[in-house]
Scaffold this active site. Structure first.
Site, PDB file in Angstrom:
ATOM      1  N   ASP A   1     -11.779  -0.698  -8.932  1.00  0.00           N
ATOM      2  CA  ASP A   1     -11.683   0.489  -9.777  1.00  0.00           C
ATOM      3  C   ASP A   1     -10.498   0.420 -10.745  1.00  0.00           C
ATOM      4  O   ASP A   1     -10.528   1.045 -11.813  1.00  0.00           O
ATOM      5  CB  ASP A   1     -11.531   1.747  -8.915  1.00  0.00           C
ATOM      6  CG  ASP A   1     -12.870   2.268  -8.400  1.00  0.00           C
ATOM      7  OD1 ASP A   1     -13.899   1.606  -8.650  1.00  0.00           O
ATOM      8  OD2 ASP A   1     -12.882   3.341  -7.759  1.00  0.00           O
TER       9      ASP A   1
ATOM     10  N   ARG B   1     -17.086   5.053   5.220  1.00  0.00           N
ATOM     11  CA  ARG B   1     -15.991   4.318   4.565  1.00  0.00           C
ATOM     12  C   ARG B   1     -14.926   3.935   5.587  1.00  0.00           C
ATOM     13  O   ARG B   1     -14.374   2.844   5.554  1.00  0.00           O
ATOM     14  CB  ARG B   1     -15.340   5.197   3.488  1.00  0.00           C
ATOM     15  CG  ARG B   1     -16.091   5.277   2.188  1.00  0.00           C
ATOM     16  CD  ARG B   1     -15.281   6.113   1.213  1.00  0.00           C
ATOM     17  NE  ARG B   1     -14.057   5.431   0.858  1.00  0.00           N
ATOM     18  CZ  ARG B   1     -13.881   4.722  -0.260  1.00  0.00           C
ATOM     19  NH1 ARG B   1     -14.852   4.626  -1.127  1.00  0.00           N
ATOM     20  NH2 ARG B   1     -12.739   4.139  -0.507  1.00  0.00           N
TER      21      ARG B   1
ATOM     22  N   GLU C   1       0.859  -1.189   0.000  1.00  0.00           N
ATOM     23  CA  GLU C   1       0.000   0.000   0.000  1.00  0.00           C
ATOM     24  C   GLU C   1       0.888   1.229   0.000  1.00  0.00           C
ATOM     25  O   GLU C   1       1.812   1.334   0.787  1.00  0.00           O
ATOM     26  CB  GLU C   1      -0.924  -0.022   1.239  1.00  0.00           C
ATOM     27  CG  GLU C   1      -1.595   1.278   1.585  1.00  0.00           C
ATOM     28  CD  GLU C   1      -2.488   1.858   0.478  1.00  0.00           C
ATOM     29  OE1 GLU C   1      -3.299   1.121  -0.099  1.00  0.00           O
ATOM     30  OE2 GLU C   1      -2.349   3.078   0.208  1.00  0.00           O
TER      31      GLU C   1
ATOM     32  N   TYR D   1     -27.927  10.000   3.829  1.00  0.00           N
ATOM     33  CA  TYR D   1     -28.335   8.826   4.611  1.00  0.00           C
ATOM     34  C   TYR D   1     -27.551   8.817   5.923  1.00  0.00           C
ATOM     35  O   TYR D   1     -26.487   9.412   6.035  1.00  0.00           O
ATOM     36  CB  TYR D   1     -28.119   7.522   3.832  1.00  0.00           C
ATOM     37  CG  TYR D   1     -26.783   7.328   3.162  1.00  0.00           C
ATOM     38  CD1 TYR D   1     -25.667   6.909   3.885  1.00  0.00           C
ATOM     39  CD2 TYR D   1     -26.635   7.541   1.796  1.00  0.00           C
ATOM     40  CE1 TYR D   1     -24.447   6.702   3.258  1.00  0.00           C
ATOM     41  CE2 TYR D   1     -25.407   7.354   1.166  1.00  0.00           C
ATOM     42  CZ  TYR D   1     -24.315   6.932   1.897  1.00  0.00           C
ATOM     43  OH  TYR D   1     -23.103   6.730   1.279  1.00  0.00           O
TER      44      TYR D   1
HETATM   45  C1  FAD Z   1     -18.931  10.268  -4.657  1.00  0.00           C
HETATM   46  C2  FAD Z   1     -18.742   8.788  -4.623  1.00  0.00           C
HETATM   47  C3  FAD Z   1     -19.694   7.983  -4.007  1.00  0.00           C
HETATM   48  C4  FAD Z   1     -19.548   6.590  -4.000  1.00  0.00           C
HETATM   49  N1  FAD Z   1     -20.510   5.827  -3.403  1.00  0.00           N
HETATM   50  C5  FAD Z   1     -20.409   4.480  -3.439  1.00  0.00           C
HETATM   51  C6  FAD Z   1     -21.412   3.664  -2.835  1.00  0.00           C
HETATM   52  O1  FAD Z   1     -22.347   4.172  -2.223  1.00  0.00           O
HETATM   53  N2  FAD Z   1     -21.279   2.307  -2.925  1.00  0.00           N
HETATM   54  C7  FAD Z   1     -20.222   1.717  -3.568  1.00  0.00           C
HETATM   55  O2  FAD Z   1     -20.150   0.484  -3.617  1.00  0.00           O
HETATM   56  N3  FAD Z   1     -19.254   2.472  -4.144  1.00  0.00           N
HETATM   57  C8  FAD Z   1     -19.316   3.829  -4.090  1.00  0.00           C
HETATM   58  N4  FAD Z   1     -18.327   4.601  -4.640  1.00  0.00           N
HETATM   59  C9  FAD Z   1     -17.208   3.927  -5.335  1.00  0.00           C
HETATM   60  C10 FAD Z   1     -16.169   3.362  -4.378  1.00  0.00           C
HETATM   61  O3  FAD Z   1     -15.697   4.355  -3.500  1.00  0.00           O
HETATM   62  C11 FAD Z   1     -14.988   2.791  -5.177  1.00  0.00           C
HETATM   63  O4  FAD Z   1     -15.466   2.086  -6.276  1.00  0.00           O
HETATM   64  C12 FAD Z   1     -14.158   1.849  -4.308  1.00  0.00           C
HETATM   65  O5  FAD Z   1     -13.498   2.580  -3.302  1.00  0.00           O
HETATM   66  C13 FAD Z   1     -13.143   1.100  -5.161  1.00  0.00           C
HETATM   67  O6  FAD Z   1     -12.362   0.278  -4.334  1.00  0.00           O
HETATM   68  P1  FAD Z   1     -10.892  -0.136  -4.790  1.00  0.00           P
HETATM   69  O7  FAD Z   1     -10.368  -0.987  -3.697  1.00  0.00           O
HETATM   70  O8  FAD Z   1     -10.911  -0.641  -6.177  1.00  0.00           O
HETATM   71  O9  FAD Z   1     -10.095   1.254  -4.848  1.00  0.00           O
HETATM   72  P2  FAD Z   1      -9.757   2.261  -3.671  1.00  0.00           P
HETATM   73  O10 FAD Z   1     -10.747   2.180  -2.583  1.00  0.00           O
HETATM   74  O11 FAD Z   1      -9.520   3.570  -4.337  1.00  0.00           O
HETATM   75  O12 FAD Z   1      -8.368   1.719  -3.086  1.00  0.00           O
HETATM   76  C14 FAD Z   1      -7.172   1.765  -3.829  1.00  0.00           C
HETATM   77  C15 FAD Z   1      -6.010   1.606  -2.844  1.00  0.00           C
HETATM   78  O13 FAD Z   1      -4.801   1.480  -3.580  1.00  0.00           O
HETATM   79  C16 FAD Z   1      -3.814   2.361  -3.039  1.00  0.00           C
HETATM   80  N5  FAD Z   1      -2.899   2.695  -4.131  1.00  0.00           N
HETATM   81  C17 FAD Z   1      -3.135   3.517  -5.181  1.00  0.00           C
HETATM   82  N6  FAD Z   1      -2.073   3.535  -6.006  1.00  0.00           N
HETATM   83  C18 FAD Z   1      -1.155   2.689  -5.461  1.00  0.00           C
HETATM   84  C19 FAD Z   1       0.150   2.288  -5.857  1.00  0.00           C
HETATM   85  N7  FAD Z   1       0.715   2.749  -6.979  1.00  0.00           N
HETATM   86  N8  FAD Z   1       0.829   1.424  -5.061  1.00  0.00           N
HETATM   87  C20 FAD Z   1       0.262   0.924  -3.911  1.00  0.00           C
HETATM   88  N9  FAD Z   1      -0.962   1.299  -3.491  1.00  0.00           N
HETATM   89  C21 FAD Z   1      -1.675   2.151  -4.265  1.00  0.00           C
HETATM   90  C22 FAD Z   1      -4.636   3.535  -2.515  1.00  0.00           C
HETATM   91  O14 FAD Z   1      -3.914   4.310  -1.575  1.00  0.00           O
HETATM   92  C23 FAD Z   1      -5.843   2.814  -1.922  1.00  0.00           C
HETATM   93  O15 FAD Z   1      -5.587   2.377  -0.616  1.00  0.00           O
HETATM   94  C24 FAD Z   1     -18.425   5.996  -4.625  1.00  0.00           C
HETATM   95  C25 FAD Z   1     -17.446   6.807  -5.218  1.00  0.00           C
HETATM   96  C26 FAD Z   1     -17.598   8.183  -5.209  1.00  0.00           C
HETATM   97  C27 FAD Z   1     -16.528   9.027  -5.854  1.00  0.00           C
END
Ligand code: FAD
Length: 401
Positions: free
Chosen positions: A303, A109, A35, A222
């Site tokens: 994502d 979150r 991370e 909410y």
């Molecule tokens: C306004 C808004 C509202 C939302 N509401 C919802 C909702 O109600 N329900 C829902 O399901 N989703 C919701 N989402 C979407 C959700 O927040 C994301 O889809 C989710 O966080 C994706 O999870 P992830 O683990 O793929 O990425 P992230 O949660 O972004 O985690 C990525 C991790 O990788 C780390 N990282 C990044 N680059 C590197 C690197 N090069 N090397 C090592 N570590 C790295 C980051 O620091 C982070 O810890 C919302 C998003 C937004 C913007």
């Protein structure tokens, strides 16, 4: 190529990366999580966890820990921003739990992430290394080589039988592992903040998810933190993307938005939004999922693989689903990582593509104005609670095979 005794590497300790690490560790694999952040503090914002996601979290044993911090809202209430009129409601709470066999939760979150982080730290099969910035990876004959930098910029590499890129919407690994385009700004921005319950006007204190649909804007709120706080989200059209993620927002933006809401009908909503301090701003991006998002020893998740707009509240849910499906594929195709990754992509592509398209479609219809908004409102009333339930059965009723 089989999963050797060397650890699987997960890049990113977000919601998706931690869920994947926990899923794989529970299946007996050892996992190293890299991370980039050193302090794992999540943005002050809420997240909706629909039954398709909560089912996975419950199956991992987090039902009680999350349930204590979350709220199971009674209903989704859709209202018109112009005059406050209620257009439709969809039962959540016990009704959706009965329908889909898993709860609909809303939670901070930070609370969700905290539960996953505590579990990962307590899990002997997981090694969590912070301050490790993943910069790329190279495929070798029988393994992948993960490249990363430590806090002082020293480059390092780690050998792994499988790299899982869960490094979020700004993924470094997406272009190396997948063949997808970079995520693009979709001319929306989200403003978010969390306020204490005491700042919420009495008439808006029901434990509901409320969505107010207006011309070029919508508002969602909410309860979170067991009902002790409220999550507020305003989404508006925007011409340019801000550089950064979760940036402090100028207060003037909220004032201009509030000036556009008719005053008499919406006093409570104005008061609710004015109760917010420390608003932060996110410019919203999405991308078509890559058609191919794995190499022989690496894949993407959440994502990093398929960023979606938040208008179906599913980005995090898709990351959680990915983790379950990837775990299952690795179990079914034990000893054949290539087949496992192919099965994972095949299972996920149609679903994440549909979620991406429906999220975009909601982004358009939530912001309709004029005659087309009248038609939307009529349709919403016509659907009624059961119609809305049926409309989302494909989404919330999902289960891993
Ligand atoms: C306004 C808004 C509202 C939302 N509401 C919802 C909702 O109600 N329900 C829902 O399901 N989703 C919701 N989402 C979407 C959700 O927040 C994301 O889809 C989710 O966080 C994706 O999870 P992830 O683990 O793929 O990425 P992230 O949660 O972004 O985690 C990525 C991790 O990788 C780390 N990282 C990044 N680059 C590197 C690197 N090069 N090397 C090592 N570590 C790295 C980051 O620091 C982070 O810890 C919302 C998003 C937004 C913007």
């Amino acid at each position: 190529m089989s999963i050797s005794s060397e650890p699987i590497v997960v890049a990113g300790a977000g919601i998706g990366g931690l869920t994947a690490a926990l899923q794989l560790a529970r299946q007996g694999m050892s996992v190293t999580v890299l991370e980039k952040r050193t302090a794992l503090v999540e943005a002050g914002a809420g997240i909706q966890l629909s039954p398709n996601a909560s089912r996975v979290l419950v199956s991992l044993g987090f039902g009680a820990a999350i349930g204590r911090r979350a709220v199971a809202p009674e209903q989704l209430s859709i209202r018109r921003l112009g005059d406050g009129r209620r257009l439709a409601t969809m039962p959540l709470g016990a009704a959706i739990r009965t329908r889909h066999g898993a709860p609909y939760w809303v939670i901070l979150r930070a609370d969700l992430h905290g539960v996953l982080l505590d579990a990962a730290r307590a899990e002997p099969g997981i090694r969590l290394l912070v301050g490790k910035h993943v910069t790329g990876m190279a495929e070798r004959d029988d393994h992948a080589e993960v490249q990363f930098e430590t806090g002082n910029g020293t480059p390092q590499t780690l050998r792994t039988p499988l790299l899982i890129g869960a490094d979020g919407v700004r993924s470094k690994l997406r272009s190396v592992i997948g063949d997808g385009d970079a995520p693009r700004f979709r001319n929306f921005e989200a403003w978010r903040c969390v306020i204490p319950r005491d700042s919420v006007p009495e008439r808006l204190r029901a434990h509901d998810v409320v969505a107010w649909l207006g011309r070029n804007a919508h508002v969602v709120h909410y309860p979170v933190a067991g009902g002790g706080a409220w999550n507020l989200v305003v989404i508006v059209r925007s011409q340019s993307a801000a550089e950064g993620w979760g940036l402090p927002m100028e207060h003037g933006k909220l004032g201009a938005f509030l000036a556009s809401i008719p005053a008499p009908a919406l006093g409570d909503l104005r008061a609710l939004l004015l109760g917010g301090e420390n608003w932060r701003l996110w410019s919203l991006h999405d991308a078509l999922p890559a058609v191919r998002w794995s190499t022989p020893h690496a894949t993407l998740l959440g994502d990093a693989a398929h960023p979606v707009l938040p208008f179906l509240a599913q980005g995090g849910a898709m990351a959680i689903e990915d983790a379950a499906v990837l775990g299952e594929a690795l179990a079914v195709h034990a000893g054949n990582t290539r087949a496992a990754l192919a099965a994972y992509e095949e299972a996920r592509y149609p679903r994440v593509r549909r979620v991406m398209e429906e999220s975009r479609s909601n982004g358009r219809s939530f912001h309709f104005s004029g005659a087309i908004a009248v038609v939307r409102d009529l349709l919403l009333r016509h659907f009624g609670a059961e119609g809305l339930n049926r409309r989302y059965d494909w989404l919330y009723g999902w289960q891993p095979d």
